[in-house]
Design a protein around this motif. Sequence first.
Motif, PDB file in Angstrom:
ATOM      1  N   ASP A  31       0.826  -1.198   0.000  1.00 21.86           N
ATOM      2  CA  ASP A  31       0.000   0.000   0.000  1.00 21.86           C
ATOM      3  C   ASP A  31       0.867   1.257   0.000  1.00 21.86           C
ATOM      4  O   ASP A  31       0.531   2.257  -0.650  1.00 21.86           O
ATOM      5  CB  ASP A  31      -0.921   0.014   1.220  1.00 21.86           C
ATOM      6  N   ALA A  32       1.981   1.223   0.722  1.00 27.23           N
ATOM      7  CA  ALA A  32       2.896   2.362   0.728  1.00 27.23           C
ATOM      8  C   ALA A  32       3.489   2.588  -0.666  1.00 27.23           C
ATOM      9  O   ALA A  32       3.659   3.732  -1.110  1.00 27.23           O
ATOM     10  CB  ALA A  32       4.007   2.149   1.750  1.00 27.23           C
ATOM     11  N   ALA A  33       3.804   1.505  -1.374  1.00 28.04           N
ATOM     12  CA  ALA A  33       4.324   1.618  -2.739  1.00 28.04           C
ATOM     13  C   ALA A  33       3.270   2.229  -3.661  1.00 28.04           C
ATOM     14  O   ALA A  33       3.583   3.093  -4.498  1.00 28.04           O
ATOM     15  CB  ALA A  33       4.758   0.246  -3.244  1.00 28.04           C
ATOM     16  N   LEU A  34       2.034   1.782  -3.531  1.00 25.94           N
ATOM     17  CA  LEU A  34       0.937   2.351  -4.310  1.00 25.94           C
ATOM     18  C   LEU A  34       0.810   3.854  -4.056  1.00 25.94           C
ATOM     19  O   LEU A  34       0.685   4.650  -4.994  1.00 25.94           O
ATOM     20  CB  LEU A  34      -0.372   1.648  -3.941  1.00 25.94           C
ATOM     21  N   PHE A  35       0.866   4.243  -2.795  1.00 24.08           N
ATOM     22  CA  PHE A  35       0.712   5.646  -2.444  1.00 24.08           C
ATOM     23  C   PHE A  35       1.895   6.468  -2.940  1.00 24.08           C
ATOM     24  O   PHE A  35       1.731   7.604  -3.395  1.00 24.08           O
ATOM     25  CB  PHE A  35       0.547   5.771  -0.933  1.00 24.08           C
ATOM     26  N   LEU A  36       3.093   5.916  -2.865  1.00 21.44           N
ATOM     27  CA  LEU A  36       4.265   6.631  -3.366  1.00 21.44           C
ATOM     28  C   LEU A  36       4.156   6.854  -4.870  1.00 21.44           C
ATOM     29  O   LEU A  36       4.556   7.906  -5.387  1.00 21.44           O
ATOM     30  CB  LEU A  36       5.545   5.872  -3.017  1.00 21.44           C
ATOM     31  N   ASP A  37       3.606   5.883  -5.579  1.00 18.88           N
ATOM     32  CA  ASP A  37       3.367   6.072  -7.013  1.00 18.88           C
ATOM     33  C   ASP A  37       2.444   7.262  -7.261  1.00 18.88           C
ATOM     34  O   ASP A  37       2.626   8.012  -8.228  1.00 18.88           O
ATOM     35  CB  ASP A  37       2.753   4.810  -7.625  1.00 18.88           C
ATOM     36  N   ALA A  38       1.451   7.440  -6.391  1.00 22.00           N
ATOM     37  CA  ALA A  38       0.512   8.551  -6.555  1.00 22.00           C
ATOM     38  C   ALA A  38       1.144   9.896  -6.172  1.00 22.00           C
ATOM     39  O   ALA A  38       0.811  10.926  -6.763  1.00 22.00           O
ATOM     40  CB  ALA A  38      -0.737   8.306  -5.710  1.00 22.00           C
ATOM     41  N   LEU A  39       2.038   9.892  -5.194  1.00 25.89           N
ATOM     42  CA  LEU A  39       2.584  11.148  -4.676  1.00 25.89           C
ATOM     43  C   LEU A  39       3.763  11.683  -5.473  1.00 25.89           C
ATOM     44  O   LEU A  39       4.012  12.894  -5.486  1.00 25.89           O
ATOM     45  CB  LEU A  39       3.018  10.966  -3.217  1.00 25.89           C
ATOM     46  N   ALA A  40       4.520  10.814  -6.114  1.00 24.55           N
ATOM     47  CA  ALA A  40       5.749  11.242  -6.786  1.00 24.55           C
ATOM     48  C   ALA A  40       5.440  12.121  -7.990  1.00 24.55           C
ATOM     49  O   ALA A  40       4.470  11.902  -8.712  1.00 24.55           O
ATOM     50  CB  ALA A  40       6.547  10.019  -7.226  1.00 24.55           C
ATOM     51  N   GLY A  41       6.276  13.146  -8.195  1.00 25.50           N
ATOM     52  CA  GLY A  41       6.111  13.999  -9.362  1.00 25.50           C
ATOM     53  C   GLY A  41       6.600  15.407  -9.105  1.00 25.50           C
ATOM     54  O   GLY A  41       6.919  15.781  -7.975  1.00 25.50           O
ATOM     55  N   PRO A  42       6.665  16.223 -10.148  1.00 27.88           N
ATOM     56  CA  PRO A  42       7.225  17.573 -10.026  1.00 27.88           C
ATOM     57  C   PRO A  42       6.194  18.604  -9.588  1.00 27.88           C
ATOM     58  O   PRO A  42       4.986  18.415  -9.715  1.00 27.88           O
ATOM     59  CB  PRO A  42       7.683  17.861 -11.461  1.00 27.88           C
ATOM     60  N   ASP A  43       6.705  19.711  -9.057  1.00 27.43           N
ATOM     61  CA  ASP A  43       5.883  20.874  -8.746  1.00 27.43           C
ATOM     62  C   ASP A  43       6.722  22.114  -8.986  1.00 27.43           C
ATOM     63  O   ASP A  43       7.889  22.167  -8.579  1.00 27.43           O
ATOM     64  CB  ASP A  43       5.386  20.832  -7.306  1.00 27.43           C
ATOM     65  N   ALA A  44       6.139  23.123  -9.643  1.00 27.50           N
ATOM     66  CA  ALA A  44       6.895  24.309 -10.036  1.00 27.50           C
ATOM     67  C   ALA A  44       7.466  25.069  -8.847  1.00 27.50           C
ATOM     68  O   ALA A  44       8.510  25.725  -8.961  1.00 27.50           O
ATOM     69  CB  ALA A  44       6.001  25.233 -10.863  1.00 27.50           C
ATOM     70  N   HIS A  45       6.809  24.999  -7.699  1.00 19.76           N
ATOM     71  CA  HIS A  45       7.265  25.746  -6.533  1.00 19.76           C
ATOM     72  C   HIS A  45       8.283  24.973  -5.682  1.00 19.76           C
ATOM     73  O   HIS A  45       8.767  25.511  -4.685  1.00 19.76           O
ATOM     74  CB  HIS A  45       6.073  26.143  -5.661  1.00 19.76           C
ATOM     75  N   ASP A  46       8.568  23.746  -6.054  1.00 19.36           N
ATOM     76  CA  ASP A  46       9.564  22.952  -5.338  1.00 19.36           C
ATOM     77  C   ASP A  46      10.657  22.571  -6.331  1.00 19.36           C
ATOM     78  O   ASP A  46      10.559  21.558  -7.027  1.00 19.36           O
ATOM     79  CB  ASP A  46       8.929  21.704  -4.721  1.00 19.36           C
ATOM     80  N   PRO A  47      11.714  23.390  -6.434  1.00 17.95           N
ATOM     81  CA  PRO A  47      12.725  23.173  -7.480  1.00 17.95           C
ATOM     82  C   PRO A  47      13.525  21.897  -7.326  1.00 17.95           C
ATOM     83  O   PRO A  47      14.258  21.524  -8.254  1.00 17.95           O
ATOM     84  CB  PRO A  47      13.621  24.412  -7.352  1.00 17.95           C
ATOM     85  N   MET A  48      13.421  21.220  -6.194  1.00 18.81           N
ATOM     86  CA  MET A  48      14.140  19.958  -6.031  1.00 18.81           C
ATOM     87  C   MET A  48      13.396  18.795  -6.685  1.00 18.81           C
ATOM     88  O   MET A  48      13.956  17.708  -6.843  1.00 18.81           O
ATOM     89  CB  MET A  48      14.362  19.660  -4.547  1.00 18.81           C
ATOM     90  N   THR A  49      12.125  18.982  -7.046  1.00 21.79           N
ATOM     91  CA  THR A  49      11.334  17.882  -7.596  1.00 21.79           C
ATOM     92  C   THR A  49      11.718  17.594  -9.041  1.00 21.79           C
ATOM     93  O   THR A  49      12.340  18.404  -9.729  1.00 21.79           O
ATOM     94  CB  THR A  49       9.833  18.168  -7.499  1.00 21.79           C
TER      95      THR A  49
END
Length: 472
Positions: free
Chosen positions: A222-240
């Motif tokens: 379930d944690a792996a499933l959730f990490l798949d949903a959470l991972a990704g870029p965001d313009a306001h977080d330059p480390m992503t």
Amino acid sequence: MTDLIRSTATEVVGLLRAGDVSPTEVLDVLEEHVLATDQAVNALPIRFFEAARAAAGQLERERPVPTDRGWLAGLPVAIKDYNDVGGQLTTNGSPIFADTVALESDALVRQVELHGGIPYAKSNVPEFAGGHTYNTVWGATRNPWHTARSAGGSSGGSAAALASGSAWLATGNDLGGSLRTPAGYNGVVGVRPTPGLVPRKRPPVPFDALWVEGPMARNVADAALFLDALAGPDAHDPMTRERPARSFVERLGQVPEFLRVGYTPDLGVLPVEREIRDITERSLGHLRDLGADVTGDAPDFTGAYDTFQTLRAQFLATVRGDLLETDRHRIKDDIVWNVELGLTQSLADVQAAERARGELIHRTMDFFADHDVLVVPSAPLSPFPVEWTAPSSIDGTPMRTYVDWISITFMITLTACPVVALPCGLSSEGLPVGVQLVGRPGSEGQLLAVAAALEGAVGIAEQLPIVPREPI
């Protein structure tokens, strides 16, 4: 339908994708369980089920085909009360923000919503930061395994909600151990990802790598499933950055044929209770059964305590220092002390800490040149009485500050390495004991695969959710 509560997130998502249940029906079942259960643990003090039903209805209208609803397919998700859900309270566990309503969802919650998750409640937190979840706004969160004990923190509300069946998935974040300590204390799973994998809430210090957001769940899949949903870029977080090409769920069964594991019960410098050492060491047998070569090797963490305390104080002073000028009398003493430390320490202290952190990172990367995983306990003692603000000593060693007792997690934070925290056994009182599986940056897929194998051997995940109780 009541069987849904005992089902895993992966199983419920499967039912949602098949159209066997609707997001609204799942919310109805969940609300009934929360109302019956959460009074014993106080994990989810802020609830908004009607708004969640409206969001579920909108999801069903806009994406009428269940398989088009993303990784989470309409699954309810608990959100930690440091994160913003549009139209709902974000109190940070502080009387200063007790009535503050978020205008919009933050980057992490937008990822949840984008991939079909339905926020329905906010999980309890310490005021601003800390390893034990209590505050003057909502009170203390209790450990479902023993309701007279701490659930850990700062993601204690998320962990307790998972363990008691009031959540299938919950968000967490981690600066000094806020995902990992409560995961171990509540017998659930928390993932501290490599900085930049999961977007953060409009970070006030954009290139800070101490604070990360991450998933929490009842089991590794379930944690792996959730990490798949959470991972990704965001313009306001330059480390992503862009999400990985292969999903974490796909990689769960891929434990390396040859696995080299280092083990340290105490990072070479910390007090850890004997029972914690014994249970963690016994769990290494499960890794040996996988064919792992287990050594006593570990990076040198000399000086890491002072390094983290300096950098944490610098961070807190940067993001909360202004509050001391306006609301000092409304902030708990420990946070005032920590912010003042950051405001008064010298530039030379900060420079020395930055250099020391760099040296530790290089030593850690040298370790991972010929090791795959580092195994470390996730807490140095079992869950302590909920009335305490923090443990005063561990194994006879006095604690100097309110966060000293989580040194075993915050020293790992300095390495910028990903960590999967999960239970590795039960104490003599029947309480979960947790372990950190640490890997080189970017190795979340491999860590989750190893964690899933360890989880299957330990057998605690299948006991969840549990009925909140206070053993005699």
